[in-house]
Write a protein that holds these residues in place. Structure first.
Motif, short mmCIF file in Angstrom:
data_model
loop_
_atom_site.label_atom_id
_atom_site.label_comp_id
_atom_site.label_asym_id
_atom_site.label_seq_id
_atom_site.Cartn_x
_atom_site.Cartn_y
_atom_site.Cartn_z
N PRO A 187 0.72 -0.83 -0.33
CA PRO A 187 -0.16 0.09 -0.16
C PRO A 187 0.65 1.15 0.19
CG PRO A 187 -1.42 -1.30 1.41
CD PRO A 187 0.13 -2.03 1.14
N TYR A 188 1.92 1.05 0.48
CA TYR A 188 2.30 2.89 1.39
C TYR A 188 3.53 3.08 -0.42
CZ TYR A 188 0.11 3.85 5.34
OH TYR A 188 -0.65 4.24 6.55
N THR A 191 1.59 4.62 -2.93
CA THR A 191 1.66 5.89 -2.94
C THR A 191 2.44 6.62 -3.52
OG1 THR A 191 0.11 6.03 -1.00
CG2 THR A 191 1.71 7.59 -0.95
N GLU A 192 3.84 5.74 -3.31
CA GLU A 192 5.40 6.64 -3.57
C GLU A 192 4.86 6.32 -5.04
OE1 GLU A 192 8.92 4.37 -2.16
OE2 GLU A 192 8.26 5.07 0.05
N SER A 195 2.55 8.85 -7.04
CA SER A 195 2.72 9.78 -6.78
C SER A 195 4.06 9.95 -7.71
CB SER A 195 3.36 10.07 -5.53
OG SER A 195 2.14 9.97 -4.69
N THR A 219 -3.87 -1.94 -1.24
CA THR A 219 -3.00 -1.07 -2.48
C THR A 219 -3.70 -0.04 -3.64
OG1 THR A 219 -1.25 -2.59 -2.49
CG2 THR A 219 -1.45 -2.10 -4.16
N LYS A 222 -4.28 3.24 -1.34
CA LYS A 222 -3.82 4.29 -1.38
C LYS A 222 -3.49 4.30 -2.56
CE LYS A 222 -2.06 5.02 2.07
NZ LYS A 222 -2.75 6.09 2.67
N ALA A 223 -3.23 3.71 -3.55
CA ALA A 223 -2.98 4.46 -5.05
C ALA A 223 -4.13 5.11 -5.81
CB ALA A 223 -2.93 2.97 -5.92
N GLU A 225 -6.19 7.28 -4.35
CA GLU A 225 -5.56 8.29 -2.87
C GLU A 225 -4.54 9.38 -3.53
OE1 GLU A 225 -7.39 7.00 1.51
OE2 GLU A 225 -5.42 7.26 1.09
N ALA A 226 -3.90 8.65 -4.33
CA ALA A 226 -1.95 9.06 -4.94
C ALA A 226 -2.01 9.63 -6.53
CB ALA A 226 -1.43 7.95 -5.19
#
Length: 470
Positions: A187-188, A191-192, A195, A219, A222-223, A225-226
């Motif tokens: 998940p995080y 985001t990276e 982004s 995943t 978070k994706a 949201e990014a």
């Protein structure tokens, strides 16, 4: 998030391709799919993935179906929804590189028969193996989506992914897909990655993953949201496990937020109700193995896709060497490193896995070497991100001079030769492409088709046809 920043998440539904490929070895028939097409067409999906991947091979080999006919029927049924396929770059839907004229003709015919979006990937992320297909898709005014085969390793930094994304944009792709075939994207990290890619390129980003390791829904959250533009999901009866997160769950998750899809859960429930008996039947017959529905954390530990794990298990079973499973799992990353650290996706996953089995069972690394391992080390699949282990390369291919050009540059045009080889079976233009990909399987199918047309028992036409499990 402010009201004006609304960005509904778009969804590609995978039930007609990857979901049943992942869970029941691509055995769903056209007849099973067609009755629900009209309902699916009302949902408002961004696209429906329904062709390519292993569907072509499985239709011919196991279901006695013409894949082109399936595509035409889908096109007739889906009046409002884009149809999407998966395409293995220069390998098309087969397992070897084809000459450019075959790749171009295949793209042309796929679009003519109803495909709108072609997702094109290469098992080494060698963009030279994708350019012909991208150019052909653009020429046909289709949407060329280039997929990054996502993997982990020293070479696969954020810098690597953003650099390759920029090159993909420059080569004329309409969008990029992060293709996480083994469910390795956490998940995080999503985001990276999302982004970074959104900053690097202007074209849309889609995310495709599998539930194998148990993190896929988080995943996706978070994706989205990014800023990811599209996610791939599967209707719930064929979701989770080695398939994708469930469509209805993701739709409900984003309901009432800035990412709200606006999809009607009643419609989705109707689609789920339709596929549930098909799933139950597959469980009953053993076609759907309950093991494929659980979480396999070994995927994260060994970075091995679910399909590759089951291949390794069956190879070891055949050799009565199931006790060597963990030794082989530990050998996989070493072989992968020796071979330039490629992503593990068809066909590189099979090549690395089989070589790891040989290395363990013979008791000496690279004592027995497969033709495919030699081809990788000779550059015949393309360029790897990292250099090969030179000692291993020397042991496997001796003094053979590896190629550094694009592998397809060494291939002469093939279409004319293929046309003359299969002329007696030709009933439609597309038959030559079917023959190009799977010559023996295609001829068996053509014989079966002929027998059906003349109403002869197919067994009389060719006893081989009796071997097809339906």
């Amino acid at each position: 998030m402010a009201e004006q920043e609304k960005k509904p998440i778009k969804i590609t539904e995978t039930i007609l391709r990857d979901a049943h490929q992942s869970l029941i070895a691509t055995r769903m028939t056209t007849e099973q799919m067609l009755p629900i097409v009209d309902t699916m067409d009302k949902v408002g999906y961004y696209s429906v993935e329904c062709w390519g991947g292993a569907t072509f091979d499985a239709s011919l080999r196991f279901l006695h179906e013409d894949p082109w006919e399936r595509l035409r029927k889908f096109r007739d049924g889906f009046k409002h929804t884009k149809l999407q396929m998966l395409f293995r770059g220069q390998n098309i839907l087969g397992y070897r590189p084809y000459a450019d004229d075959v790749v171009e003709y295949f793209v042309q015919k796929s679009v003519a028969n109803g495909i709108d979006i072609i997702r094109i990937f290469d098992c080494l992320n060698d963009l030279r193996n994708l350019q012909t297909a991208v150019d052909a898709a653009n020429k046909e005014k289709a949407h060329a989506q280039v997929a990054l085969s996502y993997t982990l390793g020293d070479a696969y930094t954020l810098e690597y992914w953003t650099k390759i994304a920029k090159q993909i944009e420059e080569m004329g792709a309409s969008s990029i897909c992060i293709k996480d075939m083994a469910g390795l994207l956490l998940p995080y990290k999503a985001t990276e990655l999302v982004s970074a890619l959104k900053k690097a390129v202007k074209i849309p980003i889609q995310l495709h993953t599998h539930y194998t390791s148990g993190v896929a829904s988080m995943t996706y959250l978070k994706a989205v949201e990014a800023g990811v533009d599209v996610i791939d999901t599967a209707i719930s009866p064929f979701a989770l496990g080695t398939s994708q997160p469930a469509t209805e769950v993701m739709v409900e998750t984003f309901k009432g937020t800035a990412y709200d899809t606006g999809y009607d859960q009643k419609l989705l429930a109707e689609i789920a109700d339709y596929f549930r008996p098909i799933r139950d039947q597959a469980l009953e017959s053993g076609l759907l193995n309950p093991k494929n529905l659980g979480v396999n954390i070994k995927t994260l530990l060994y970075q091995v896709p679910g399909g590759m794990l089951s291949n390794l298990t069956s190879q070891l079973k055949e050799q009565h060497a199931e006790d060597k499973f963990y030794e082989v799992l530990e050998e996989v990353p070493r072989v992968r490193k020796d071979l330039g650290e490629p992503p593990l996706v068809t066909p590189s996953s099979q090549i690395v896995g089989t070589q790891a089995v040989f290395n363990v069972l013979t008791g000496e690394r690279y004592k027995m070497v497969t033709k495919e391992t030699k081809d990788v080390l000779s550059g015949k699949y393309g360029a790897t991100v990292k250099p090969f282990n030179l000692e291993v390369q020397k042991k496997c291919i001796g003094d053979t001079e590896p190629i550094t050009c694009r592998p397809a540059d060494l291939l002469d045009h093939e279409l004319e030769k293929l046309e003359s080889e299969m002329a007696q079976w030709k009933e439609q233009d597309e038959d030559v492409l079917t023959y190009a990909l799977f010559p023996q399987v295609a001829v068996d199918f053509f014989k079966y088709r002929q027998a059906q047309e003349t109403k002869i028992d197919p067994g009389v036409a060719d006893s081989k046809n009796k071997a097809y499990p339906v």
